[in-house]
Design an enzyme around this catalytic site. Structure first.
Site, PDB file in Angstrom:
ATOM      1  CG  HIS A  24      33.861  34.563  44.206  1.00  0.00           C
ATOM      2  ND1 HIS A  24      33.695  34.012  42.961  1.00  0.00           N
ATOM      3  CD2 HIS A  24      34.352  35.790  43.988  1.00  0.00           C
ATOM      4  CE1 HIS A  24      34.073  34.884  42.037  1.00  0.00           C
ATOM      5  NE2 HIS A  24      34.480  35.967  42.651  1.00  0.00           N
ATOM      6  CG  HIS A  78      37.655  45.672  41.601  1.00  0.00           C
ATOM      7  ND1 HIS A  78      36.305  45.827  41.714  1.00  0.00           N
ATOM      8  CD2 HIS A  78      37.871  44.330  41.419  1.00  0.00           C
ATOM      9  CE1 HIS A  78      35.727  44.645  41.606  1.00  0.00           C
ATOM     10  NE2 HIS A  78      36.638  43.722  41.434  1.00  0.00           N
ATOM     11  CD  GLU A  80      35.063  40.358  43.529  1.00  0.00           C
ATOM     12  OE1 GLU A  80      35.360  40.777  42.398  1.00  0.00           O
ATOM     13  OE2 GLU A  80      34.485  39.269  43.728  1.00  0.00           O
ATOM     14  CG  ASP A  82      39.686  39.659  44.826  1.00  0.00           C
ATOM     15  OD1 ASP A  82      38.686  40.378  44.942  1.00  0.00           O
ATOM     16  OD2 ASP A  82      40.101  39.281  43.725  1.00  0.00           O
ATOM     17  CG  HIS A 145      34.322  41.908  37.528  1.00  0.00           C
ATOM     18  ND1 HIS A 145      33.612  40.985  38.244  1.00  0.00           N
ATOM     19  CD2 HIS A 145      35.395  42.174  38.250  1.00  0.00           C
ATOM     20  CE1 HIS A 145      34.281  40.697  39.352  1.00  0.00           C
ATOM     21  NE2 HIS A 145      35.360  41.406  39.366  1.00  0.00           N
ATOM     22  CG  ASP A 164      39.324  41.699  39.064  1.00  0.00           C
ATOM     23  OD1 ASP A 164      40.307  41.258  39.683  1.00  0.00           O
ATOM     24  OD2 ASP A 164      38.214  41.869  39.576  1.00  0.00           O
ATOM     25  CE1 TYR A 196      40.590  36.750  37.159  1.00  0.00           C
ATOM     26  CE2 TYR A 196      39.600  38.180  35.533  1.00  0.00           C
ATOM     27  CZ  TYR A 196      40.004  37.943  36.826  1.00  0.00           C
ATOM     28  OH  TYR A 196      39.794  38.904  37.787  1.00  0.00           O
ATOM     29  CG  HIS A 229      43.512  38.283  40.203  1.00  0.00           C
ATOM     30  ND1 HIS A 229      43.591  37.906  41.522  1.00  0.00           N
ATOM     31  CD2 HIS A 229      42.330  38.941  40.068  1.00  0.00           C
ATOM     32  CE1 HIS A 229      42.498  38.297  42.155  1.00  0.00           C
ATOM     33  NE2 HIS A 229      41.718  38.929  41.299  1.00  0.00           N
TER      34      HIS A 229
END
Ligand code: FEO
Length: 407
Positions: A24, A78, A80, A82, A145, A164, A196, A229
């Site tokens: 992104h 989460h 998001e 991904d 986040h 994350d 990160y 990740h």
């Protein structure tokens, strides 16, 4: 990469994305992974999903262990894309599964998918899911986040699945920190953590400090942190927590990052005596040209240094566009505990340097000024002024750094 058992009957079933470089808009030169975890117990639980492009990889990893139709619970830490991109495929394959998610997560999930008919239970901090020999305890981490974010702690396994947080964008065959250090190096791993943090988590330092304090207060017994990740922290999970606490408290090197762009090289030429002045004051310096550097690298280098000098030519009475882009990214990341200054060149009327100081003020960033501007090409006298400017700025950074260390 095939599934990996990370704890007894708990498997990594994620995907390695070797080719992604643009996440992104955030450049990730080393690729990434989308980690999720399958817990085989009396009730079978999948924690998180993977990016939609990797749905088949994730499903294959699960299918090699069990029939996905046997999954009883799906925990979504989460929402998001991904991490939930393949969720609808998983729900198709495990139609009887109950989804556990925060209230805000459920609201968001309804914007990404048609969730009518999905069995969704909302959870909050302290809620538990007993699956047999394991207990999954939920810990909300709003704005770490995203508003929906939470972590899942499994006390019997001493395992924190941290979404994350504590992650890194690294595509690697290593599943664990010690494996990565063995095939690469410790500094590379720590650099990925800083990268990160700087690009994703910089605005949330206070929240991070508070959340880690919560974890410490709860006396969670953790010997493994499994983020969504990168590599899983099994050799030294305390080190990544310590790094987060240091970064959240504003830790930086005693160095100056000169971040600039240039039209006809005048602004670039100004950096040369500045670097020497900074070095002669006993402070390290690094020079980053914006059009030659991915934005995320420039942000990381900004974050690592206690001082930053931003340079821009004035173009049509405005700041140079790539510099404006950098400042837009920086403003959104709400940096603190850094000393900033500005410089630049101009033809017939200046303005970029003044604009930069205005932006620093808007960000509430501490500044040393008023900066330095040069018309057309730096003369020998201008070069000497640039040297003095760099040296003076470095002296101020040293003092600022000492004050920071004194607290
Ligand atoms: Fe890796 Fe916030 O998603």
């Amino acid at each position: 990469m095939k599934a990996t058992e990370i704890k007894p009957d708990i498997f990594w079933v994620g995907a390695v994305d070797w080719s992604i470089r643009d996440f992104h808009g955030y450049v990730i030169p080393h690729g990434s992974t989308y980690n999720n975890y399958l817990i085989i117990d009396e009730e079978i639980t999948l924690v998180d999903s993977v990016k939609s492009d990797f749905a088949e990889t994730g499903i294959r990893n699960i299918t090699n262990i069990i029939d996905p139709a046997r999954i009883d619970n799906i925990v979504i830490n989460h929402i998001e894309n991904d991490h939930v991109g393949a969720l609808d495929r998983m729900v198709d394959l495990a139609p009887d599964a109950t989804i556990y998610i925060t209230e805000r997560g459920k609201l968001g999930l309804g914007r990404f998918f048609n969730i009518s008919g999905w069995d969704i239970r909302t959870v909050k901090t302290g809620d538990e899911l007993h699956t047999g020999k394991y207990t999954l305890r939920f810990l909300e981490t709003p704005m770490l986040h995203w508003p929906d974010s939470m972590m899942t702690y499994i006390p019997q396994a001493r395992l924190l699945i941290s979404q994350d947080a504590f992650g890194q964008h690294l595509a690697t065959t290593a599943r664990f920190d010690d494996e990565f250090i063995e095939c690469a190096s410790h500094p590379e791993l720590e650099d990925a953590v800083v990268d990160y943090y700087a690009n994703i988590l910089m605005p949330f330092g206070k929240l991070i400090t508070n959340k880690i304090a919560d974890i410490q207060e709860l006396k969670l017994d953790i010997d493994m942190i499994a983020p969504d990740h990168g590599v899983i922290w099994r050799a030294n999970p305390d080190r990544v927590m310590e790094m987060y606490l240091e970064m959240a408290a504003g830790k930086a090197d005693l160095s100056v990052a000169i971040i600039y762009d240039t039209m006809w090289k005048s602004t670039e030429i100004m950096t040369q005596p500045m670097v020497q002045g900074i070095k002669d004051e006993g402070v390290e310096a690094k020079v980053i040209k914006l059009r030659a550097t991915p934005m995320s690298v420039a942000i990381k280098e900004f974050w690592k240094s206690r001082g930053c000098l931003v340079g821009s030519p004035t173009l049509n009475n405005e700041v140079f566009p790539s510099v404006a882009e950098f400042m837009t990214h920086l403003r959104g990341l709400r940096p603190k505990d850094r000393l900033a200054g500005a410089f630049g060149s101009y033809g017939w009327s200046g303005g970029a340097t003044k604009w930069l100081y205005g932006e620093f003020e808007r960000m509430k960033l501490d500044t040393a000024g008023p900066g330095i501007q040069v018309q057309y090409r730096p003369s020998p006298e201008d070069m000497d002024e640039c040297y003095q400017f760099g040296r003076k700025f470095a002296g101020e950074v040293k003092e600022y750094h000492q004050n920071y260390q004194k607290g």
